[in-house]
Structures are given as C-alpha cells and as structure tokens.
Design an enzyme around this catalytic site. Sequence first.
Site, PDB file in Angstrom:
ATOM      1  N   PHE A 103      -9.021   1.937  -1.442  1.00 42.24           N
ATOM      2  CA  PHE A 103      -7.281   3.158  -1.629  1.00 42.24           C
ATOM      3  C   PHE A 103      -7.070   3.409  -3.400  1.00 42.24           C
ATOM      4  O   PHE A 103      -6.376   2.558  -3.691  1.00 42.24           O
ATOM      5  CB  PHE A 103      -6.364   2.112  -0.609  1.00 42.24           C
ATOM      6  CG  PHE A 103      -5.135   3.608  -1.005  1.00 42.24           C
ATOM      7  CD1 PHE A 103      -5.117   4.195  -0.817  1.00 42.24           C
ATOM      8  CD2 PHE A 103      -3.616   1.672  -0.957  1.00 42.24           C
ATOM      9  CE1 PHE A 103      -3.748   5.436  -0.836  1.00 42.24           C
ATOM     10  CE2 PHE A 103      -2.653   3.519  -0.360  1.00 42.24           C
ATOM     11  CZ  PHE A 103      -2.453   5.437  -1.264  1.00 42.24           C
ATOM     12  N   ALA A 130       1.154  -1.051   0.655  1.00 39.65           N
ATOM     13  CA  ALA A 130      -0.166   0.132   0.156  1.00 39.65           C
ATOM     14  C   ALA A 130       0.877   1.702  -0.143  1.00 39.65           C
ATOM     15  O   ALA A 130       0.382   2.318  -0.876  1.00 39.65           O
ATOM     16  CB  ALA A 130      -0.885   0.291   0.654  1.00 39.65           C
ATOM     17  N   GLU A 131       1.719   0.576   0.850  1.00 33.25           N
ATOM     18  CA  GLU A 131       3.308   1.918   0.874  1.00 33.25           C
ATOM     19  C   GLU A 131       4.493   1.935   1.339  1.00 33.25           C
ATOM     20  O   GLU A 131       4.610   1.177   1.859  1.00 33.25           O
ATOM     21  CB  GLU A 131       2.629   3.783   1.842  1.00 33.25           C
ATOM     22  CG  GLU A 131       1.748   4.740   0.881  1.00 33.25           C
ATOM     23  CD  GLU A 131       0.359   4.636   1.736  1.00 33.25           C
ATOM     24  OE1 GLU A 131      -0.917   4.497   1.859  1.00 33.25           O
ATOM     25  OE2 GLU A 131       0.171   3.615   2.180  1.00 33.25           O
ATOM     26  N   SER A 132       5.607   2.462   0.998  1.00 29.51           N
ATOM     27  CA  SER A 132       6.636   2.249   0.605  1.00 29.51           C
ATOM     28  C   SER A 132       7.050   3.864   1.885  1.00 29.51           C
ATOM     29  O   SER A 132       6.977   4.892   0.927  1.00 29.51           O
ATOM     30  CB  SER A 132       7.375   1.780   0.003  1.00 29.51           C
ATOM     31  OG  SER A 132       7.106   0.743  -0.394  1.00 29.51           O
ATOM     32  N   HIS A 150       1.524   3.868   8.708  1.00 30.20           N
ATOM     33  CA  HIS A 150       1.320   2.793   9.586  1.00 30.20           C
ATOM     34  C   HIS A 150       3.737   2.318   8.866  1.00 30.20           C
ATOM     35  O   HIS A 150       4.002   1.793   9.082  1.00 30.20           O
ATOM     36  CB  HIS A 150       1.194   1.159   7.938  1.00 30.20           C
ATOM     37  CG  HIS A 150       0.846   0.758   6.678  1.00 30.20           C
ATOM     38  ND1 HIS A 150       0.205   1.743   5.992  1.00 30.20           N
ATOM     39  CD2 HIS A 150       1.769   0.304   6.892  1.00 30.20           C
ATOM     40  CE1 HIS A 150       0.891   0.719   4.956  1.00 30.20           C
ATOM     41  NE2 HIS A 150       2.146   0.156   4.817  1.00 30.20           N
TER      42      HIS A 150
END
Length: 278
Positions: free
Chosen positions: A209, A43-45, A72
Amino acid sequence: MEILRYAAFTERPDGGNPAGVVLDADGLTSGEMQAVAADLGYAESAFLSRRRPGSATVRYFAPEAEIPFCGHATIATGVALAERDGPGTLALSTSVGVLALTTARVDGRLVASLETVEPWVDTMDPGRRADLLRHLRLAEDDLSADLPVLLSFAGNVHPIVPVRDAGVLRALDYDYDGLRALMAAEGWGATVAVVHRLAPDVFEARNPFPPGGVREDPATGSAAASLGAYLRARGEVVPPGVLTVHQGADVGRPSLITVGIPATGGLTVSGGAVRIAA
C-alpha cells in the site's frame, strides 16, 4: 473530538487492520483530518459527518493521502456505531457512491457488512503489467498458471496478481519507491492484491500500500471485494457464493474477510471489529 480506535476483520485487538474512527467530524477541515490520520499512523481512518438517522457522509484518510474508499475502516465504523446506537442499516455517502452499511449480532458479536458499488474488471496494458511485476520483483514463473493479472474495481482500483504458491507469497519483497511511482502515474490509489488460491473460494493475500504511506496493509476489504468481482467475471465462482480471504499473518496481524458474491451488482464485504485501547 473523540478518536476511536478499532481493529477490523478480527476478534482480537492485536489482529486485523487498525482504523481510526471519528463519528462527529463536521467541524474538521481536510487538513485536520489528514493530520489525525497521520498521527494515528493506521492504514486508514474514517471521518463521519452529516449524521442523521439512517444516513451519514464519510471520508477516508491514510497517513499520507485521502483515499476514495476503505473497506476495513467502514467495517470499524459500522461496529462503532452499533455499539452506541444498536445494530441497523445506514446509507453511507462516500466519494465513490452511496453504500449500504448493515450491522447485526452474529453468535453474540457485532458483525458489519457493506455493499460495494458496481464493480468492473479489465485487462492491463502489457507495458504497465511488466512494470508492475518488475516493482513487485516477481518473474513470470512466479505467477499462477490459471489466473491472469488483471485490474479490478469495487470502490478502488486494485491490480490483482495471483501467484503460483504460498512460497512466492511469503517471499514477497517489493520495490516500495518504484511501485509507489508507478501507482501514482496510473492513478491506482489503493493496494496491489498479491494473492494465492488455497481452495476454489479461499485465498490468502498480501497487499502492498505505498500510495497511503504503508508498506503492507493487514486487511483490505476493498481488495477482497475486487478479488470477488475478478473471480465472478472470470467464472471462477458460481454465484451466489462466498469468498474467504486470509490476510495479515505476514505482518503479525492475522485477519479474516468474507465476501458475498451475488450473480450481479455490488458485492458484500463482512467482518467484525474490536476496540483498541488508546
């Protein structure tokens, strides 16, 4: 370049929300960071640069776009740094402001906590609200009778959509392309928080998302903080209080997010993270 992989808001590698973490991204261009995030598919880095004792700069990338703030991935970053340098506090510069990121050992495990920027809560234009519900495929009688649909910000803008019961939450099946287009038009670059209240200070959540190219986020720290701001603004919690958010079970990655709600100012999002094998 070392790419670390962590699952945040969980104690197990197959739970929580996976995040990529690059602790030395000074030599990377925006395009290279985006390519790493797309290749990981999380989802994200998070990409850290300008690391100094007590401070660093971070940027966040989803598979398809840069994101202003990510809870997160920040929690994952805090645990990754603490495993290498020991627990402590870091002033983390983001595109939405400077965040205090603190790590400590709690019952033998590392827990990271971030303090958000000043939040706000606002009403939603009736037309945009109708569009949002249409793309979420929710009817008015699916909604909570006590908690309204509002916009809330604690680093990202999140529409907060409380539903009447767990059955409505479990059945959520939204129009991905339609919601993506609406969120792009409105500048909502993070998730929609569809939530159900289990107790005065306990919620479960599902977070579409599409702006990031992700069908559903397993754990969304910024949305949990925004929900805490929403509850405080409405007088639904008595500060100082603690909000617990359960998320991710519907996509097979159960997570637990804790939000500290003070009387004023930013909120504190806390959780653990565990290393994921490459």
